[in-house]
Design a protein around this motif. Structure first.
Motif, PDB file in Angstrom:
ATOM      1  N   LYS A   1      45.084  42.944  39.748  1.00  0.00           N
ATOM      2  CA  LYS A   1      46.082  41.935  39.408  1.00  0.00           C
ATOM      3  C   LYS A   1      46.159  40.849  40.477  1.00  0.00           C
ATOM      4  O   LYS A   1      46.466  39.704  40.181  1.00  0.00           O
ATOM      5  CB  LYS A   1      47.443  42.581  39.201  1.00  0.00           C
ATOM      6  CG  LYS A   1      47.988  43.250  40.443  1.00  0.00           C
ATOM      7  CD  LYS A   1      49.296  43.949  40.182  1.00  0.00           C
ATOM      8  CE  LYS A   1      49.737  44.651  41.457  1.00  0.00           C
ATOM      9  NZ  LYS A   1      50.922  45.414  41.289  1.00  0.00           N
ATOM     10  N   ASP A   2      45.838  41.205  41.726  1.00  0.00           N
ATOM     11  CA  ASP A   2      45.864  40.211  42.789  1.00  0.00           C
ATOM     12  C   ASP A   2      44.650  39.296  42.739  1.00  0.00           C
ATOM     13  O   ASP A   2      44.713  38.149  43.169  1.00  0.00           O
ATOM     14  CB  ASP A   2      45.908  40.901  44.152  1.00  0.00           C
ATOM     15  CG  ASP A   2      47.126  41.805  44.282  1.00  0.00           C
ATOM     16  OD1 ASP A   2      48.154  41.501  43.630  1.00  0.00           O
ATOM     17  OD2 ASP A   2      47.041  42.792  45.020  1.00  0.00           O
ATOM     18  N   LYS A   3      43.534  39.764  42.226  1.00  0.00           N
ATOM     19  CA  LYS A   3      42.290  39.003  42.195  1.00  0.00           C
ATOM     20  C   LYS A   3      42.043  38.322  40.852  1.00  0.00           C
ATOM     21  O   LYS A   3      41.021  37.678  40.678  1.00  0.00           O
ATOM     22  CB  LYS A   3      41.102  39.935  42.495  1.00  0.00           C
ATOM     23  CG  LYS A   3      41.216  40.671  43.803  1.00  0.00           C
ATOM     24  CD  LYS A   3      41.031  39.729  44.955  1.00  0.00           C
ATOM     25  CE  LYS A   3      41.090  40.488  46.269  1.00  0.00           C
ATOM     26  NZ  LYS A   3      40.961  39.623  47.417  1.00  0.00           N
ATOM     27  N   TRP A   4      42.952  38.464  39.894  1.00  0.00           N
ATOM     28  CA  TRP A   4      42.719  37.950  38.547  1.00  0.00           C
ATOM     29  C   TRP A   4      42.551  36.434  38.538  1.00  0.00           C
ATOM     30  O   TRP A   4      41.676  35.898  37.856  1.00  0.00           O
ATOM     31  CB  TRP A   4      43.854  38.364  37.616  1.00  0.00           C
ATOM     32  CG  TRP A   4      43.591  37.980  36.206  1.00  0.00           C
ATOM     33  CD1 TRP A   4      44.182  36.963  35.504  1.00  0.00           C
ATOM     34  CD2 TRP A   4      42.648  38.564  35.318  1.00  0.00           C
ATOM     35  NE1 TRP A   4      43.681  36.890  34.244  1.00  0.00           N
ATOM     36  CE2 TRP A   4      42.722  37.875  34.098  1.00  0.00           C
ATOM     37  CE3 TRP A   4      41.753  39.609  35.428  1.00  0.00           C
ATOM     38  CZ2 TRP A   4      41.939  38.178  33.004  1.00  0.00           C
ATOM     39  CZ3 TRP A   4      40.965  39.924  34.335  1.00  0.00           C
ATOM     40  CH2 TRP A   4      41.064  39.216  33.156  1.00  0.00           C
ATOM     41  N   SER A   5      43.319  35.717  39.295  1.00  0.00           N
ATOM     42  CA  SER A   5      43.215  34.248  39.287  1.00  0.00           C
ATOM     43  C   SER A   5      41.866  33.802  39.856  1.00  0.00           C
ATOM     44  O   SER A   5      41.270  32.843  39.368  1.00  0.00           O
ATOM     45  CB  SER A   5      44.360  33.622  40.082  1.00  0.00           C
ATOM     46  OG  SER A   5      44.331  34.110  41.415  1.00  0.00           O
TER      47      SER A   5
ATOM     48  N   LEU B   1      39.072  35.542  39.609  1.00  0.00           N
ATOM     49  CA  LEU B   1      38.090  35.889  38.588  1.00  0.00           C
ATOM     50  C   LEU B   1      38.076  34.856  37.466  1.00  0.00           C
ATOM     51  O   LEU B   1      37.022  34.406  37.036  1.00  0.00           O
ATOM     52  CB  LEU B   1      38.396  37.277  38.018  1.00  0.00           C
ATOM     53  CG  LEU B   1      37.490  37.749  36.892  1.00  0.00           C
ATOM     54  CD1 LEU B   1      36.088  38.003  37.428  1.00  0.00           C
ATOM     55  CD2 LEU B   1      38.050  38.977  36.232  1.00  0.00           C
ATOM     56  N   VAL B   2      39.239  34.442  37.012  1.00  0.00           N
ATOM     57  CA  VAL B   2      39.325  33.463  35.935  1.00  0.00           C
ATOM     58  C   VAL B   2      38.757  32.122  36.408  1.00  0.00           C
ATOM     59  O   VAL B   2      38.074  31.427  35.649  1.00  0.00           O
ATOM     60  CB  VAL B   2      40.784  33.328  35.455  1.00  0.00           C
ATOM     61  CG1 VAL B   2      40.957  32.164  34.502  1.00  0.00           C
ATOM     62  CG2 VAL B   2      41.226  34.620  34.796  1.00  0.00           C
ATOM     63  N   ALA B   3      38.974  31.759  37.643  1.00  0.00           N
ATOM     64  CA  ALA B   3      38.476  30.478  38.158  1.00  0.00           C
ATOM     65  C   ALA B   3      36.956  30.472  38.280  1.00  0.00           C
ATOM     66  O   ALA B   3      36.332  29.413  38.229  1.00  0.00           O
ATOM     67  CB  ALA B   3      39.105  30.195  39.517  1.00  0.00           C
ATOM     68  N   SER B   4      36.335  31.636  38.438  1.00  0.00           N
ATOM     69  CA  SER B   4      34.879  31.689  38.607  1.00  0.00           C
ATOM     70  C   SER B   4      34.129  31.731  37.281  1.00  0.00           C
ATOM     71  O   SER B   4      32.904  31.640  37.275  1.00  0.00           O
ATOM     72  CB  SER B   4      34.502  32.922  39.439  1.00  0.00           C
ATOM     73  OG  SER B   4      34.773  34.100  38.706  1.00  0.00           O
TER      74      SER B   4
END
Length: 99
Positions: free
Chosen positions: A40-44, A46-49
């Motif tokens: 949940k902390d890394k989701w943004s 991941l979506v940006a990549s």
């Protein structure tokens, strides 16, 4: 008598004495703090990549070189046939059917 002899050996003594101090896996996890999900902390990030929404995401992008593809297909077929033939040939000689 065997127990007293075993406890004279320092390595055996450490094994016997240390066995009582070990905790079972369930006891160790009962006192440990719960693990938290880090996705949940890394989701943004991941979506940006990710690529933009209309991007074709194919692994092999055409055009393909006809001679290279033909060579690859023929190579795979010949290798497979050769392996099967020489495996059969080896078994025939090994079992005495062919001399």
């Amino acid at each position: 008598m065997i127990a007293s002899t075993a406890l004279r050996n320092p390595a055996a003594r450490r094994a016997v004495v240390g066995a009582g101090g070990r905790r079972s896996a369930s006891a160790a996890t009962a006192t440990a703090p719960p693990r938290e999900h880090m996705a949940k902390d890394k989701w943004s990030e991941l979506v940006a990549s990710r690529p933009p929404p209309g991007h074709p995401h194919t692994v092999f992008e055409p055009p393909f070189s006809t001679p290279v593809v033909a060579g690859g297909v023929i190579g795979v077929l010949c290798t497979g046939y050769g392996l099967m033939y020489f495996g059969m040939r080896h078994q025939q000689y090994k079992q005495g059917y062919w001399k």
